[in-house]
Design an enzyme around this catalytic site. Sequence first.
Site, mmCIF file in Angstrom:
data_model
loop_
_atom_site.group_PDB
_atom_site.id
_atom_site.type_symbol
_atom_site.label_atom_id
_atom_site.label_comp_id
_atom_site.label_asym_id
_atom_site.label_seq_id
_atom_site.Cartn_x
_atom_site.Cartn_y
_atom_site.Cartn_z
ATOM 1 N N GLY A 1 -29.742 24.966 1.793
ATOM 2 C CA GLY A 1 -31.099 25.402 1.495
ATOM 3 C C GLY A 1 -31.144 25.891 0.059
ATOM 4 O O GLY A 1 -30.124 26.335 -0.450
ATOM 5 N N THR A 2 -32.307 25.796 -0.597
ATOM 6 C CA THR A 2 -32.269 26.074 -2.026
ATOM 7 C C THR A 2 -33.082 27.257 -2.545
ATOM 8 O O THR A 2 -32.611 28.370 -2.442
ATOM 9 C CB THR A 2 -32.525 24.817 -2.859
ATOM 10 O OG1 THR A 2 -32.631 23.714 -1.974
ATOM 11 C CG2 THR A 2 -31.397 24.563 -3.784
ATOM 12 N N THR A 3 -34.280 27.057 -3.104
ATOM 13 C CA THR A 3 -34.869 28.194 -3.836
ATOM 14 C C THR A 3 -35.755 29.108 -2.982
ATOM 15 O O THR A 3 -36.620 28.637 -2.246
ATOM 16 C CB THR A 3 -35.670 27.697 -5.053
ATOM 17 O OG1 THR A 3 -34.824 26.858 -5.814
ATOM 18 C CG2 THR A 3 -36.146 28.855 -5.904
#
Lengths: 282, 241
Positions: A54-56
Amino acid sequence: MSEVFEGGGRLPAAFMNPGTSSFTDFLSAVNPELLPGQSELPQNEGNTHLTPEGTTIVALTFPGGVVLAGDRRATSGNVIANRDIDKLFRADEFSAMAIAGAAGIGTELAKLFQVELEHYEKMEGRSLSLEGKANKLATMIRSNLSMALQGFVVIPVLVGFDEELQRGRIYSYDPVGGRYEEHRFHGIGSGAVYARGSLKKLFTDDLSESDAVTVAVQALYDAADDDSATGGPDMHRKIYPLIDVITEEGHRRLPTDEVAQVAQSVVEARSERPDGPTAPVR
Amino acid sequence: MPFYVSPEQSMKDKADYARKGIARGRSAIAMQYDGGILFVADNMSRTLHKISELYDRIAFAAVGRYNEFENLRLAGVRFADTRGYAYDRRDVNGRMLANAYAQTLGGVFSESPKPWEVEIVVAEVGDDPGSDQLYRITFDGSVVDERDFVVMGGSTEQVTTALQERFAKEAPLPRALASATHALAHESGEDRELEASSLEVAVLEREREHRKFRRLHGERLNRLIEEGRSGGSAEQNGENS
């Protein structure tokens, strides 16, 4: 499982013992295999793409509360694993957490954290303080350390409304369970450097709730603009960032059409000025 | 001096003992109203609860010996949380908890020399009034699936009669509360005025998000009691106290 739910339907003796108000402690005594990170991992390198990442995530406070926002993309290496993943989790009435890093482990952690807070509240008849919740989450991250060393790093951010201080607060973590309070705003994940730069320019101490939401969407747009692992608003598929707002009234997930409106106005403005709004030079 | 007691006699003695113990305490009521399920207990303590949340849609109410029913409450919370965590939140239901309590109480009643002096209710609020569940579990482990309302504790007959007089299905909250307090006030033939300070009140609110359980106390409870007395005008929803 079998140990807990069999035996003639009677509540097992371990359930009737007085003792801990912590769900994790209880489970580790009765049913440890249900807990994340309990098994010995085989020594092996290069398995970091076993679980999508998962990122930002961005978080910012405004007078009266706190906003938590996340993009929807999960990646596995250079492949988009999921376009509409939910990385934000309501922890209880007055707090929420979001995860960056190994998605599978992060989701499990969030689920356990949620039960942990509720369990404490039901056993004790009152909820933990926000500081107490933040410390509990730190302990849980620390228990994931051996996984983190194998590459399955999970970094959460916790936001909440502190009922005692009557304001929103943000806590960040490192992979060994270090806990840090962030003031005003914070971002985590691979696109966070860009998001934080954006937040730094747009943040003011007197944002309204809806302005804070717009700032969060602008920051996520900037993160997606420069980080390939962060997804921007997907106008064609109608996939927009997820946004949670926590105030004195409690936790609220913004309805999709509200977020869609904000996202549309941000995207339209970017067609005029691709780099987004500018801050005054002095 | 060896002597013989028949099983019938021993069970009867245990049942009498438990009944007497339970009858010493004040009563509690669980009943349906138009927005869910209402719990009212005659309880002077602000911290030692007779009514509590078990899970998202499920609550627990008890009368009798505090240490015994508190034990059952804690075990129920652990059971529900473990089950919901291992499977899914929707896999926890009232029937399952009622069964676990019944087995536990039944086991204690038949095996140990002293039965537990408790009577409990496990209630689950459904999506509509038809799917609400109300289970009464007694000291010997029998379970009864009730409709409309349950009265537990001291002199249940008087309280039940008084409640039946005023009970209305689908009554708004102030009216439901008024009929419950009226019934509790008529316990053991006396006629008292019950104030907010001596009442423990909670609801399972059908329309509430996530967790349906909510305690009512302080200003909000006073207002509800006032409204109930003045005939029960429309109550304001959506505020916290």
